[in-house]
Design a protein around this motif. Structure first.
Motif, PDB file in Angstrom:
ATOM      1  N   ASP A 338     -64.823-107.098  40.699  1.00  0.00           N
ATOM      2  CA  ASP A 338     -64.567-107.265  39.272  1.00  0.00           C
ATOM      3  C   ASP A 338     -64.655-108.729  38.854  1.00  0.00           C
ATOM      4  OD1 ASP A 338     -64.151-104.580  39.348  1.00  0.00           O
ATOM      5  OD2 ASP A 338     -61.981-104.656  39.031  1.00  0.00           O
ATOM      6  N   GLY A 351     -56.330 -97.860  32.779  1.00  0.00           N
ATOM      7  CA  GLY A 351     -56.104 -99.280  33.017  1.00  0.00           C
ATOM      8  C   GLY A 351     -57.256-100.172  32.627  1.00  0.00           C
ATOM      9  N   SER A 352     -58.302 -99.618  32.062  1.00  0.00           N
ATOM     10  CA  SER A 352     -59.458-100.415  31.678  1.00  0.00           C
ATOM     11  C   SER A 352     -59.109-101.353  30.527  1.00  0.00           C
ATOM     12  CB  SER A 352     -60.614 -99.496  31.276  1.00  0.00           C
ATOM     13  OG  SER A 352     -61.732-100.249  30.862  1.00  0.00           O
ATOM     14  N   VAL A 353     -59.462-102.617  30.681  1.00  0.00           N
ATOM     15  CA  VAL A 353     -59.179-103.602  29.638  1.00  0.00           C
ATOM     16  C   VAL A 353     -60.132-103.437  28.461  1.00  0.00           C
ATOM     17  CG1 VAL A 353     -59.042-106.068  29.118  1.00  0.00           C
ATOM     18  CG2 VAL A 353     -58.267-105.210  31.343  1.00  0.00           C
ATOM     19  N   TYR A 354     -61.367-103.062  28.757  1.00  0.00           N
ATOM     20  CA  TYR A 354     -62.393-102.981  27.718  1.00  0.00           C
ATOM     21  C   TYR A 354     -62.774-101.529  27.455  1.00  0.00           C
ATOM     22  CZ  TYR A 354     -63.033-108.016  28.164  1.00  0.00           C
ATOM     23  OH  TYR A 354     -62.846-109.375  28.188  1.00  0.00           O
ATOM     24  N   ASP A 355     -63.228-101.297  26.242  1.00  0.00           N
ATOM     25  CA  ASP A 355     -63.693-100.003  25.788  1.00  0.00           C
ATOM     26  C   ASP A 355     -65.197-100.092  25.538  1.00  0.00           C
ATOM     27  OD1 ASP A 355     -63.823 -97.436  24.898  1.00  0.00           O
ATOM     28  OD2 ASP A 355     -62.691 -97.760  23.050  1.00  0.00           O
ATOM     29  N   GLY A 483     -58.717-101.467  19.893  1.00  0.00           N
ATOM     30  CA  GLY A 483     -59.103-101.732  21.270  1.00  0.00           C
ATOM     31  C   GLY A 483     -60.019-102.944  21.381  1.00  0.00           C
ATOM     32  N   ARG A 484     -60.621-103.078  22.547  1.00  0.00           N
ATOM     33  CA  ARG A 484     -61.562-104.177  22.811  1.00  0.00           C
ATOM     34  C   ARG A 484     -62.904-103.562  23.211  1.00  0.00           C
ATOM     35  NH1 ARG A 484     -58.941-108.555  26.763  1.00  0.00           N
ATOM     36  NH2 ARG A 484     -60.773-109.690  25.990  1.00  0.00           N
TER      37      ARG A 484
END
Length: 696
Positions: A338, A351-355, A483-484
């Protein structure tokens, strides 16, 4: 240091004093190799696409004719015997004394009975013997035989002269940054030279700063900012927005000066052209810009020996400000840690930071509808993608007008299913503004009339959207701004992205998202205003991803300074009508060991034929007319058991496949692949049998 972290002490004559703390444990193993200056000074040359240019010395175009050692030995013996015979005839006077006349002409008569005459005679004998040795040695090719026996090899490949290396510290030494000096920035060049000589600059730093300098040459107004950055930060100048100056780990060998990654070695065999035998093979944006299709069964190393090195190379180039890369694979695919990426999108992982932006950053409802229709129903036989795009646009346009955003997945599903509450709420929101949104209300009415009619793509679209409206994807594909989301519109920046698809539990959804990413990439790469960065999309598995429109889009990427890497287990994972267009759309084709004969047939057709020289040998029995000859032939047949024959050799030019389907299926060893390359400029490399290097 004790295990509990306290500092250890040791006794001395003066008592107990603290022992110095041990140095910190290194984060990685030390690397061995040339210094940055030595690496920069290695000459780089190429004589075709795919050549690893680092230290490459071009070979001759054709294999030199090599005389068999047995023939050389027999020729040397015959010439030696002939020379001895001639010397014997001369020495014994059978040929007369003409060969002594030069000695008599240049010898005074007073020396006739002196010791000087004897010395002159032996000197002349030596000259004659030397002339005989030279003449018969050339005739018998003695020097070549001696070289072959001493060096112990039968073939001496012909190479061109190796390019000259710049002198260390010279005016052309790349580590001294001569181009910056010539621009009048001597202080900046000295700082960079000191950073390189002190070991504080790596290959990524050099490539990144050189890229920044190239932009200064294009726009001189940036020169002051460039100089200030170098003075303040040295080798860390113009750093990538992430702050990274290298990857955490490298799994392949790279040459950032030539923007290449080493893929393997061309086999030294008759199947490959002589000029490429034994040379190293590499990939760079010049050939990846025509896109690459790789086919091979599971376990042949497509990920570790192809996808991972290529993605890693583009990630390093992204750190140098030269590329933008997006890697797509199933969750758990070995595409790098990562920390090697700026954005990691784990679809279905809470747990994913990005969408992921479902609409690819599009603001036009028609464009967004076209991309979604291609992803949702582009693989469904019998459904017109254009009608599906129209149906989606009839919903996306009114929704965006009413709410200022595109619908989320549950909202889009309700609209496609014609849920009364969702439709009535949207209609009321549009009607609240009076006649201003009359056009959008008409779009909604058209969708209502078409719903349930014959050939309506709405139900099929609703079924496909339902694949994303699952609890596992709750919170993903958000359009409310909470979200991001990652959008492929970011390809104008040197970004490193990895998208993990939920292949295990949601295979159909993963394939649909892969189609969406490919469609969005084709659109985003072509719409870039600044195409100086090389944009690349790599699929670890492109099965059931391709549609007629995306194949046409892949063909257009070459002019957009972009490319894709598609790997397949078999061409059967592509619809039958698309197999031939796909092989024609990509410029680089790769067949791993173990492909089937029907896959090999497609590659053989794509690679075409070539003219080769063949020799046909015909054995004919000899019938003698004379009694003595018949007796000799009978005796020879009695001894050998075979009749006396003569050989008739016919040489002709025939047209044959470069690689047949059977050869691709059975003659490619494990760990090898057959690869053909085409550069963006149109240069081609014939199919080469390559021994893949694997990971370092």
């Amino acid at each position: 240091m004790d295990t509990d972290g306290t500092r250890e002490t040791r006794p001395t004559s003066a008592g107990y004093i603290p022992r110095p703390a041990a140095p910190p444990k290194p984060s990685h193993a030390p690397t061995a190799g040339p210094t940055l200056g030595d690496w920069l000074r290695v000459p780089r040359s190429s004589d075709g696409p795919g050549v690893w240019t680092y230290g490459h010395v071009p070979r001759g175009a054709e294999e030199p004719e090599v005389t068999p050692t047995r023939q050389l030995v027999s020729g040397a013996l015959i010439s030696l015997l002939a020379g001895l015979l001639l010397w014997s005839l001369l020495w014994n006077g059978y040929l007369g004394g003409f060969w002594l006349w030069p000695m008599y002409m240049f010898t005074p008569d007073s020396w006739a009975h002196s010791h000087a005459a004897v010395v002159v005679a032996y000197v002349w004998y030596g000259i004659v013997i030397g002339a005989l040795l030279f003449g018969f040695g050339r005739l018998g090719r003695w020097p070549e035989l001696l070289r072959r026996l001493l060096r112990g090899r039968a073939v001496r490949p012909l190479h061109s002269a190796e390019p000259a290396r710049p002198e260390p510290g010279g005016e052309d030494d790349p580590s001294r940054w001569p181009q910056v000096r010539r621009a009048g920035l001597g202080e900046v060049a000295d700082r960079l030279e000191g950073e390189a000589g002190g070991g504080r600059m790596n290959d990524v730093d050099y490539a990144r700063i050189r890229r920044a300098w190239d932009s200064v040459r294009v726009d001189p107004s940036r020169m002051r900012a460039f100089a200030d950055s170098v003075r303040d930060k040295g080798a860390g100048a113009c750093v990538h927005p992430s702050g990274d100056r290298d990857l955490p780990v490298r799994a392949a060998r790279h040459d950032l000066l030539a923007r290449q990654v080493l893929l393997g070695t061309v086999e030294d065999g008759v199947r490959n052209p002589y000029a490429r035998r034994g040379t190293s093979l590499a990939l760079d944006p010049d050939v990846l810009g025509t896109s690459l299709l790789a086919v091979g069964p599971s376990g042949t190393g497509k990920t570790q020996r192809l996808v991972r090195p290529v993605v890693e190379s583009l990630a390093l180039q992204a750190l140098a400000g030269q590329a933008a890369v997006v890697a797509v694979g199933a969750a758990g695919a070995q595409l790098g840690p990562d920390a090697a990426y700026d954005v990691v999108v784990r679809i279905g992982d809470p747990g994913s930071v990005y969408d992921l932006d479902l609409y690819g950053g599009a603001t036009d409802p028609d464009e967004a509808a076209t991309l979604l229709a291609e992803a949702f129903v582009g693989d469904v036989p019998g459904i017109d993608v254009r009608r599906a795009a129209t149906a989606l646009a009839q919903l996306l346009g009114p929704f965006r007008t009413a709410y200022g955003r595109f619908p989320a997945v549950p909202e889009l599903r309700e609209l496609l299913d014609q849920v009364p509450a969702a439709f009535d709420a949207l209609r009321r929101e549009l009607a609240a503004d009076g006649a201003a949104h009359h056009t959008m209300l008409r779009e909604l009415d058209a969708r209502t009339r078409q719903h349930g009619a014959h050939g309506d793509p709405g139900p099929a679209l609703a079924d496909r959207v339902a694949l994303l409206d699952r609890p596992a994807f709750a919170g993903f594909f958000d359009t409310t701004g909470q979200g991001r989301p990652f959008s492929l519109r970011a390809l104008e920046h040197p970004i490193r992205v990895r998208v993990d698809l939920p292949e295990r539990g949601h295979a159909d959804a993963s394939r649909m998202l892969a189609r969406l990413l490919l469609a969005q990439f084709n659109a985003a790469a072509a719409a870039r205003a600044d195409r100086s960065l090389f944009a690349f999309l790599a699929f670890d598995d492109a099965s059931h991803t391709l549609t007629p429109e995306t194949v046409r889009g892949v063909q257009r990427l070459r002019s957009a300074h972009a490319g894709v890497l598609l790997t397949l287990r078999t061409l059967d994972d592509v619809p039958e009508p698309l197999r031939t267009p796909l092989l024609g759309a990509v410029g680089c084709r790769m067949a791993f060991s173990g492909v089937t004969t029907w896959d090999g047939k497609r590659f053989a057709e794509a690679w075409g034929t070539e003219w080769v020289e063949t020799r046909d040998v015909t054995h004919r029995t000899v019938f003698a007319d004379q009694p003595l000859t018949r007796a000799i032939h009978a005796f020879r047949k009695l001894v050998t058991g075979k009749a006396v024959t003569t050989d008739a050799v016919t040489v002709r030019q025939v047209e044959r496949e470069r690689w047949s389907a059977s050869d691709l299926a059975h003659a490619v060893p494990p760990g090898h692949a057959v690869l053909s390359l085409t550069s963006v400029q149109g240069e081609r490399a014939a199919p080469l049998l390559v021994r893949l290097a694997g990971t370092a």
